[in-house]
Design an enzyme around this catalytic site. Structure first.
Site, PDB file in Angstrom:
ATOM      1  CB  THR A  88      44.183  51.960  49.421  1.00  0.00           C
ATOM      2  OG1 THR A  88      43.751  50.913  48.530  1.00  0.00           O
ATOM      3  CG2 THR A  88      44.099  51.456  50.846  1.00  0.00           C
ATOM      4  CB  THR A 131      48.868  44.408  57.612  1.00  0.00           C
ATOM      5  OG1 THR A 131      48.187  44.240  56.365  1.00  0.00           O
ATOM      6  CG2 THR A 131      48.031  43.775  58.715  1.00  0.00           C
ATOM      7  CE  LYS A 217      43.096  43.153  45.244  1.00  0.00           C
ATOM      8  NZ  LYS A 217      41.928  42.556  44.575  1.00  0.00           N
ATOM      9  NE  ARG A 224      42.505  40.347  35.539  1.00  0.00           N
ATOM     10  CZ  ARG A 224      41.357  40.890  35.950  1.00  0.00           C
ATOM     11  NH1 ARG A 224      41.220  41.230  37.221  1.00  0.00           N
ATOM     12  NH2 ARG A 224      40.380  41.098  35.099  1.00  0.00           N
ATOM     13  CG  HIS A 255      51.011  29.093  19.118  1.00  0.00           C
ATOM     14  ND1 HIS A 255      51.284  28.514  20.341  1.00  0.00           N
ATOM     15  CD2 HIS A 255      52.151  28.964  18.387  1.00  0.00           C
ATOM     16  CE1 HIS A 255      52.514  28.062  20.352  1.00  0.00           C
ATOM     17  NE2 HIS A 255      53.066  28.317  19.160  1.00  0.00           N
ATOM     18  CB  CYS A 271      41.501  46.135  40.898  1.00  0.00           C
ATOM     19  SG  CYS A 271      40.389  45.896  42.290  1.00  0.00           S
ATOM     20  NE  ARG A 335      35.394  51.913  42.113  1.00  0.00           N
ATOM     21  CZ  ARG A 335      35.590  50.958  43.027  1.00  0.00           C
ATOM     22  NH1 ARG A 335      36.122  51.273  44.198  1.00  0.00           N
ATOM     23  NH2 ARG A 335      35.256  49.715  42.761  1.00  0.00           N
TER      24      ARG A 335
END
Length: 421
Positions: A88, A131, A217, A224, A255, A271, A335
């Protein structure tokens, strides 16, 4: 697919996720028909060989092919369960618009062989609503089948979404042991998919609605990306103020509630560098922090390029070794790699002064065509180059001792050499 009968499975897309997934399903005893549009990929797999680099995948594929549990072709075949794991990417409009055409094409091919009782599962990372759009595409091709969410009665087939959560280099382990979020268009669809995944997943499988699973997802990778952006922004601030960012992070992380990640030359892979834009596309006015994180991480590439060029200009006539092209350590996946962008940009500007060291590449990628940059091994680079630019923290680079780097100008974007200021 009743009792202990092993379902026949068709996996569409045999890339970095599809092939390991197909192999693990086959290892569980299910006959798997793999589909890929590239004939050479199909031929390679049918010989029991692999076309990608992944730990232990070669032995597993060889075993399941020899046992007759995995075969590949370019055509979708009838099955009980269809798993779609196609790319995708972005559309070519320059606006980071998601391109779900591969998903829709796969769905339409599945529709040709779909029968009552089948389960269709999308694993490709996708924008929210994909979907359901896939379901609509199948419904248009097969009006004879009652689709979930489009019928008041019992649907003839089940559709679900279940994204992977894997780390390159540990894909087989994580496909097996990581938890999975399984979203069904209806609760019954989720249960059907759950029964399938429990055949080969040892982690916990949690069911939910399909749109929540799709968003989960995207959220995982966006979380991140935002945290990496903080580290990369901090590194640029440290450069401007003459600080050692690695020392600042080391001290700050003492810390008990602080855990700053490691900066680098940007963010790569299919991703983290891509998925946040799917959220931005769906809610452009609301996704302000997610957009800024993407822009910060992309901007780090240009910051690294500028610093590298300054170092090269300060060392005229010296050969320049760019260490690494992959998007992360110890894999062959290039990629969206920031290292690839930086190295290719330097090759275009400095020509035969540039040497590239990438132990996971047999040749330079297409971006280097027309340049006179050379792919060399690490020993050649250490012997011939006076400038070292570390772009990837491959293990082979980490173990280079200080004495082999002495008298060289070094820009270490990964912090693998603590003795380098």
């Amino acid at each position: 697919m009743r009792g202990d009968t092993k379902p026949e499975v068709c996996v569409i897309g045999l890339g970095y996720i599809g092939l390991p997934t197909a192999a693990i399903i086959a290892r569980a005893g299910c006959p798997v028909h793999g589909v890929d549009v590239t004939q050479s990929v199909v031929d390679t797999i049918n010989r029991g060989e692999i076309h990608i680099e992944e730990v232990d995948l070669d032995g597993l594929v060889q075993a399941v092919v020899q046992r007759g549990f995995l075969k590949a072709s370019t055509e979708v075949a009838p099955a009980d369960v269809f798993v779609i794991a196609v790319p995708t990417p972005f559309a070519k409009d320059g606006n980071h618009t998601p391109d779900t055409s591969y998903v829709m094409s796969a769905a339409e091919n599945v529709a040709k062989v779909l029968k009552k009782g089948d389960v269709v599962i999308l694993e490709s990372t996708s924008p929210v609503g994909t979907t359901e759009a896939m379901r609509d595409a199948i419904a248009a091709k097969r009006p004879d089948l009652a689709m979930p969410g489009l019928t008041d009665g019992q649907p003839d087939v089940s559709l679900a979404y279940c994204p992977e959560r894997v780390l390159p280099g540990k894909i087989l382990e994580e496909l097996t042991h990581n938890d999975r979020s399984i979203g069904g268009i209806t609760p019954r669809c989720a249960r059907k998919a759950l029964a399938f995944y429990k055949r080969f997943v040892k982690g916990e499988c949690v069911t939910t609605d399909v749109r929540s699973a799709e968003m989960t997802k995207l959220v995982e990778n966006s979380f991140r990306d935002v945290n990496i952006a903080f580290a990369n922004e901090l590194s640029m601030i440290a450069d401007k103020q003459g600080l050692d960012v690695w020392e600042v992070i080391r001290l700050a992380n003492r810390h008990p509630r602080v855990n700053i990640l490691t900066p680098g030359p940007g963010v790569g892979g299919h991703c983290i560098a891509v998925d946040p834009w799917f959220i931005v596309h769906g809610a452009p006015d609301e996704a302000k922090m997610i957009r800024q994180a993407r822009e910060t991480n992309d901007g780090k590439m240009h910051h690294v390029l500028a610093r590298a060029k300054a170092l090269i200009e300060a060392n005229p006539g010296q050969k320049v070794a760019c260490l690494g092209l992959a998007f992360k350590a110890n894999i062959d996946d290039f990629r969206e790699s920031p290292a690839r962008y930086v190295a290719a940009s330097l090759a275009r500007e400095y020509g035969d002064r540039v040497q590239v060291v990438e132990p996971y590449a047999g040749e330079l990628p297409k971006e280097f065509e027309g340049t006179s940059a050379e792919l060399v091994d690490i020993d050649t680079a250490l012997e011939e180059s006076g400038v070292l630019i570390t772009l990837v923290d491959h293990d082979v680079f980490k173990v280079i001792p200080p004495e082999e780097r002495q008298n060289k100008a070094v820009y270490d974007t990964r912090g693998i050499w603590p003795d380098v200021a």
